[in-house]
Design a protein around this motif. Sequence first.
Motif, PDB file in Angstrom:
ATOM      1  N   ALA A  97       0.838  -1.200   0.000  1.00  0.00           N
ATOM      2  CA  ALA A  97       0.000   0.000   0.000  1.00  0.00           C
ATOM      3  C   ALA A  97       0.871   1.247   0.000  1.00  0.00           C
ATOM      4  N   GLY A  98       0.494   2.216  -0.818  1.00  0.00           N
ATOM      5  CA  GLY A  98       1.230   3.468  -0.856  1.00  0.00           C
ATOM      6  C   GLY A  98       2.557   3.400  -1.576  1.00  0.00           C
ATOM      7  N   SER A  99       2.856   2.235  -2.173  1.00  0.00           N
ATOM      8  CA  SER A  99       4.133   2.111  -2.877  1.00  0.00           C
ATOM      9  C   SER A  99       4.041   2.759  -4.248  1.00  0.00           C
ATOM     10  N   ASP A 100       5.174   2.954  -4.838  1.00  0.00           N
ATOM     11  CA  ASP A 100       5.238   3.509  -6.180  1.00  0.00           C
ATOM     12  C   ASP A 100       4.377   2.653  -7.107  1.00  0.00           C
ATOM     13  N   PRO A 101       3.470   3.270  -7.880  1.00  0.00           N
ATOM     14  CA  PRO A 101       2.615   2.469  -8.762  1.00  0.00           C
ATOM     15  C   PRO A 101       3.345   1.815  -9.918  1.00  0.00           C
ATOM     16  N   GLU A 102       4.588   2.231 -10.148  1.00  0.00           N
ATOM     17  CA  GLU A 102       5.320   1.722 -11.314  1.00  0.00           C
ATOM     18  C   GLU A 102       5.475   0.207 -11.310  1.00  0.00           C
ATOM     19  N   PRO A 103       5.816  -0.433 -10.161  1.00  0.00           N
ATOM     20  CA  PRO A 103       5.943  -1.897 -10.193  1.00  0.00           C
ATOM     21  C   PRO A 103       4.659  -2.593 -10.616  1.00  0.00           C
ATOM     22  N   PHE A 104       3.510  -2.148 -10.074  1.00  0.00           N
ATOM     23  CA  PHE A 104       2.240  -2.760 -10.471  1.00  0.00           C
ATOM     24  C   PHE A 104       1.971  -2.525 -11.946  1.00  0.00           C
ATOM     25  N   GLU A 105       2.178  -1.301 -12.383  1.00  0.00           N
ATOM     26  CA  GLU A 105       1.918  -0.991 -13.791  1.00  0.00           C
ATOM     27  C   GLU A 105       2.805  -1.824 -14.710  1.00  0.00           C
ATOM     28  N   GLY A 106       4.059  -2.047 -14.280  1.00  0.00           N
ATOM     29  CA  GLY A 106       4.943  -2.868 -15.096  1.00  0.00           C
ATOM     30  C   GLY A 106       4.479  -4.302 -15.179  1.00  0.00           C
ATOM     31  N   ILE A 107       4.051  -4.880 -14.042  1.00  0.00           N
ATOM     32  CA  ILE A 107       3.553  -6.250 -14.040  1.00  0.00           C
ATOM     33  C   ILE A 107       2.278  -6.351 -14.859  1.00  0.00           C
ATOM     34  N   ALA A 108       1.360  -5.380 -14.666  1.00  0.00           N
ATOM     35  CA  ALA A 108       0.096  -5.401 -15.407  1.00  0.00           C
ATOM     36  C   ALA A 108       0.335  -5.330 -16.908  1.00  0.00           C
ATOM     37  N   ALA A 109       1.274  -4.484 -17.312  1.00  0.00           N
ATOM     38  CA  ALA A 109       1.569  -4.350 -18.741  1.00  0.00           C
ATOM     39  C   ALA A 109       2.117  -5.652 -19.315  1.00  0.00           C
ATOM     40  N   ARG A 110       2.996  -6.311 -18.563  1.00  0.00           N
ATOM     41  CA  ARG A 110       3.572  -7.565 -19.056  1.00  0.00           C
ATOM     42  C   ARG A 110       2.506  -8.663 -19.124  1.00  0.00           C
ATOM     43  N   LEU A 111       1.619  -8.701 -18.140  1.00  0.00           N
ATOM     44  CA  LEU A 111       0.549  -9.694 -18.166  1.00  0.00           C
ATOM     45  C   LEU A 111      -0.389  -9.431 -19.341  1.00  0.00           C
ATOM     46  N   ASN A 112      -0.747  -8.170 -19.554  1.00  0.00           N
ATOM     47  CA  ASN A 112      -1.651  -7.842 -20.657  1.00  0.00           C
ATOM     48  C   ASN A 112      -1.027  -8.136 -22.010  1.00  0.00           C
ATOM     49  N   SER A 113       0.299  -8.010 -22.091  1.00  0.00           N
ATOM     50  CA  SER A 113       0.956  -8.309 -23.363  1.00  0.00           C
ATOM     51  C   SER A 113       0.974  -9.801 -23.659  1.00  0.00           C
ATOM     52  N   ALA A 114       0.797 -10.604 -22.588  1.00  0.00           N
ATOM     53  CA  ALA A 114       0.839 -12.056 -22.773  1.00  0.00           C
ATOM     54  C   ALA A 114      -0.537 -12.654 -23.053  1.00  0.00           C
ATOM     55  N   GLY A 115      -1.597 -11.879 -22.854  1.00  0.00           N
ATOM     56  CA  GLY A 115      -2.930 -12.426 -23.108  1.00  0.00           C
ATOM     57  C   GLY A 115      -4.024 -11.524 -22.580  1.00  0.00           C
ATOM     58  N   PRO A 116      -5.282 -11.855 -22.888  1.00  0.00           N
ATOM     59  CA  PRO A 116      -6.417 -11.006 -22.497  1.00  0.00           C
ATOM     60  C   PRO A 116      -6.829 -11.215 -21.049  1.00  0.00           C
ATOM     61  N   VAL A 117      -6.164 -10.526 -20.128  1.00  0.00           N
ATOM     62  CA  VAL A 117      -6.490 -10.645 -18.714  1.00  0.00           C
ATOM     63  C   VAL A 117      -6.900  -9.281 -18.158  1.00  0.00           C
ATOM     64  N   GLU A 118      -7.726  -9.306 -17.127  1.00  0.00           N
ATOM     65  CA  GLU A 118      -8.142  -8.098 -16.417  1.00  0.00           C
ATOM     66  C   GLU A 118      -7.361  -8.043 -15.116  1.00  0.00           C
ATOM     67  N   VAL A 119      -6.475  -7.057 -14.969  1.00  0.00           N
ATOM     68  CA  VAL A 119      -5.547  -7.012 -13.847  1.00  0.00           C
ATOM     69  C   VAL A 119      -5.964  -5.918 -12.868  1.00  0.00           C
ATOM     70  N   GLU A 120      -6.018  -6.263 -11.585  1.00  0.00           N
ATOM     71  CA  GLU A 120      -6.359  -5.297 -10.553  1.00  0.00           C
ATOM     72  C   GLU A 120      -5.351  -5.394  -9.415  1.00  0.00           C
ATOM     73  N   ALA A 121      -5.145  -4.283  -8.713  1.00  0.00           N
ATOM     74  CA  ALA A 121      -4.208  -4.242  -7.598  1.00  0.00           C
ATOM     75  C   ALA A 121      -4.931  -4.540  -6.292  1.00  0.00           C
ATOM     76  N   LEU A 122      -4.261  -5.305  -5.407  1.00  0.00           N
ATOM     77  CA  LEU A 122      -4.734  -5.538  -4.046  1.00  0.00           C
ATOM     78  C   LEU A 122      -3.698  -4.923  -3.107  1.00  0.00           C
ATOM     79  N   PRO A 123      -3.909  -3.685  -2.663  1.00  0.00           N
ATOM     80  CA  PRO A 123      -2.914  -3.031  -1.793  1.00  0.00           C
ATOM     81  C   PRO A 123      -2.842  -3.719  -0.426  1.00  0.00           C
TER      82      PRO A 123
END
Length: 277
Positions: free
Chosen positions: A38-64
């Motif tokens: 929680a409260g961490s830099d959003p960049e790590p989540f955004e990076g993981i979400a982008a890589r997951l989305n590039s690998a297939g049609p997934v809906e990615v959400e953050a759980l702080p």
Amino acid sequence: MSVLLSGADPRLLPEPVLARFVAAATARGGRVAVVVGAGSDPEPFEGIAARLNSAGPVEVEALPLAPGAPLALPDDPARLGGLVVTDVDAATLLAALGERLAPLARTIRGGLAYLGLGAGSRLAARHAIVSGSLSDGRRIADEASGPGELVLADGLALVGTTIETDTDAHQRLERAVTAVITSPAAYALALDESVTLLVDPVSGSHEALGAGIVQWLHCDGGDVRIRRTRAVTLTPAPTGDAPAAAAGDPAPSPGPTGGPTGVDPSAPASGKASSCP
């Protein structure tokens, strides 16, 4: 295979590993939750979400993950297709899961795709390394591994073998050795940060993928024995599973004469222990 345990850095995850995770998650609807601090830099989540989305049609959400607050998992985790646990504070995550730890583990064994990064990998073990860089005041890992003495706790028990991560980047091999000497975890597996282990939580079969070293530890009769193997580099295979390297231990916790595949009790001893579980 539905359980993927990575050394730590999501930027080093091979594309075939991401493809396998996403394929397993989309087979269950494609909803993926990512546990982040929680409260961490959003960049790590955004990076993981982008890589997951590039690998297939997934809906990615953050759980702080926030200290003192329950983790906002869905009421029915089975509605998720996949769960990613990043390198968060392990003690905080265990407290946030509370009594939901065991039901979540059952859901993962039932097919929920699980990707652990760093702490997320360590918590997959029955006897999980939570934190600590000292043992009786002696340094066993770098300071980034956590202040104070080594702490182990009950984890998800997806694998019987204790997992150590970032072995190369944070000098944690000795922490893995200490874990098998001082706890009921007679077996441990130490992963470099560029290695991902693919595990079938039912059969125990596994593959080690990436570009680093895997070290298998076995505490046997007062000796800690270590065997090193190299992970294998995969070519992209987004559907299906490649043959497992070998059959692992199917039980949640290996018995005194059994253990994870790749542990050879006859291997040369690499250190002495005053006692073993």
